[in-house]
Design an enzyme around this catalytic site. Structure first.
Site, short mmCIF file in Angstrom:
data_model
loop_
_atom_site.label_atom_id
_atom_site.label_comp_id
_atom_site.label_asym_id
_atom_site.label_seq_id
_atom_site.Cartn_x
_atom_site.Cartn_y
_atom_site.Cartn_z
CE LYS A 38 1.43 -2.22 11.81
NZ LYS A 38 1.36 -2.40 10.34
NE ARG A 181 5.07 1.73 -3.17
CZ ARG A 181 4.06 2.06 -2.36
NH1 ARG A 181 3.61 3.30 -2.31
NH2 ARG A 181 3.47 1.14 -1.62
#
Length: 227
Positions: A38, A181
């Site tokens: 990252k 989710r």
């Protein structure tokens, strides 16, 4: 020669770090030497000695079980939980694109598959002073295909389609989408998946339910995402 994939979130806090961890776990479980990278990470805590701890990298390493040292994972780590460009302005140490490329190249030499997680959404500014660096500039510099990660709930159609259209208009290659989710019993979320596929033309490659510890994607499909 390693292969890479860039993870782009449709916005902040939709679970791209969580999904990235599961992607790396799936690669590791299939016997691949997998690594995480990252460019910039903000909102991090300090240890007892005052050193900044790259929280996303530590979480990914823990959940995936990869052996890669944390020190290799992120060249720019900031304390303030702001966009990286603002955190860098406050704390110093602004991002240099050549450093990101050099550090990524070093990681790529040691691992078969490198999963790169973006910061925020596609328009996240990583530097904005005498130089201007957006997330898309990092994608181009590393020359990687992308995977979109989105929340499965209300509002995702708008954020997914806008992100996909922006990236495709700028010739940033997108392989598909993963929804986080996800509740299989939800009529709304099932419709969101159908609508996002219809409006973007991109495939939904996997859905991650709350609490999932594995990613429901076969090894061949997963490894073919990387280039």
């Amino acid at each position: 020669m390693s292969k890479g994939l860039f993870i782009v979130g449709t916005e902040t806090d939709i679970g791209k770090t969580y999904v990235t961890g599961l992607l790396l776990k799936a690669l590791r479980d299939s016997g691949q030497r997998a690594a995480y990278f990252k460019a910039a990470m903000s909102g991090n805590a300090r240890d007892a000695d005052g050193n900044l701890l790259p929280g996303d990298a530590l979480w990914v390493k823990t959940v995936s079980g990869i052996e890669q040292p944390v020190r290799e994972m992120c060249p720019y780590v900031y304390e303030n939980a702001y966009s990286p460009h603002l955190a860098a302005q406050i704390e110093g140490n602004p991002i240099e694109l050549h450093v990101v490329k050099e550090r990524f190249a070093e990681v790529s030499q040691r691992y078969n598959y490198v999963t790169v997680e973006g910061s925020g959404g596609i328009l996240c500014p990583l530097r904005f002073d005498d130089k201007q660096i957006l997330l898309e500039d990092v994608i181009r510099a590393l020359n990687l295909p992308c995977l979109l990660v989105a929340d499965a709930g209300l509002g995702t159609i708008n954020s997914v389609v806008l992100t996909a259209e922006y990236m495709l208009a700028r010739k940033l290659p997108v392989k598909g989408m993963i929804f986080n989710r996800f509740h299989p019993e939800s009529v709304l979320e099932q419709d969101n998946l159908r609508m996002c596929q219809r409006l973007t033309g991109l495939p939904v490659l996997a859905c991650v339910k709350p609490g999932d510890t594995t990613l429901a994607i076969d090894t061949q499909t997963l490894t073919e995402l990387y280039e």
